[in-house]
Design a protein around this motif. Structure first.
Motif, mmCIF file in Angstrom:
data_model
loop_
_atom_site.group_PDB
_atom_site.id
_atom_site.type_symbol
_atom_site.label_atom_id
_atom_site.label_comp_id
_atom_site.label_asym_id
_atom_site.label_seq_id
_atom_site.Cartn_x
_atom_site.Cartn_y
_atom_site.Cartn_z
ATOM 1 N N GLN A 1 -40.771 -42.962 13.823
ATOM 2 C CA GLN A 1 -40.032 -43.956 14.594
ATOM 3 C C GLN A 1 -39.760 -45.138 13.682
ATOM 4 O O GLN A 1 -38.627 -45.545 13.510
ATOM 5 N N GLY B 1 -39.841 -40.856 23.270
ATOM 6 C CA GLY B 1 -38.946 -41.794 22.607
ATOM 7 C C GLY B 1 -38.056 -41.111 21.598
ATOM 8 O O GLY B 1 -38.078 -39.891 21.441
ATOM 9 N N HIS B 2 -37.280 -41.911 20.892
ATOM 10 C CA HIS B 2 -36.373 -41.420 19.857
ATOM 11 C C HIS B 2 -37.058 -41.516 18.501
ATOM 12 O O HIS B 2 -37.638 -42.550 18.169
ATOM 13 N N TYR B 3 -36.959 -40.441 17.739
ATOM 14 C CA TYR B 3 -37.577 -40.341 16.423
ATOM 15 C C TYR B 3 -36.537 -39.893 15.409
ATOM 16 O O TYR B 3 -35.524 -39.298 15.773
ATOM 17 N N SER C 1 -31.657 -37.304 14.596
ATOM 18 C CA SER C 1 -32.637 -37.899 15.492
ATOM 19 C C SER C 1 -33.111 -36.872 16.496
ATOM 20 O O SER C 1 -32.418 -35.903 16.796
ATOM 21 N N GLU D 1 -35.244 -36.579 20.324
ATOM 22 C CA GLU D 1 -35.789 -37.273 21.483
ATOM 23 C C GLU D 1 -36.986 -36.484 21.994
ATOM 24 O O GLU D 1 -36.870 -35.295 22.307
ATOM 25 N N ILE E 1 -39.570 -35.908 24.874
ATOM 26 C CA ILE E 1 -39.666 -36.110 26.325
ATOM 27 C C ILE E 1 -41.027 -35.629 26.785
ATOM 28 O O ILE E 1 -41.453 -34.526 26.426
#
Length: 94
Positions: free
Chosen positions: A9, A54-56, A89, A91, A93
């Motif tokens: 991240q 989140g977004h990684y 990227s 995501e 969940i």
């Protein structure tokens, strides 16, 4: 050469997950690769059970196994200055 995948991240900090090693666990060394011939190397990144959603960012890098130091990574054209190439990227969940 060996390859790594890093999932991060904050990519200035150590990766939260990753995979590292020679292609096909050493069964397809880069010294046997031929110009113009694709080589496939499937990898899996195991995510920590407590990894927050989140977004990684997914990064790829190449290095000599004899020197895995970050400053010894092969330079990546169009990549980051730290020898890592942004694949995209992801995501996560929950």
């Amino acid at each position: 050469f060996s390859f790594f995948l890093h999932l991060c991240q904050d990519c200035s900090a150590p990766p939260v997950a990753g995979d590292d090693g020679q292609p096909l666990a050493g069964y397809l060394p880069t010294s046997t690769w031929l110009p113009g011939k694709p080589a496939r190397d499937d990898r899996t990144i195991r995510l920590p059970a407590d990894l927050p959603a989140g977004h990684y960012t997914l990064l790829l890098g190449v290095y000599r196994p004899s020197n895995p130091a970050p400053d010894a990574r092969l330079p990546v054209e169009g990549g980051r200055e730290d020898g890592r190439f942004v694949l995209g990227s992801v995501e996560v969940i929950r």
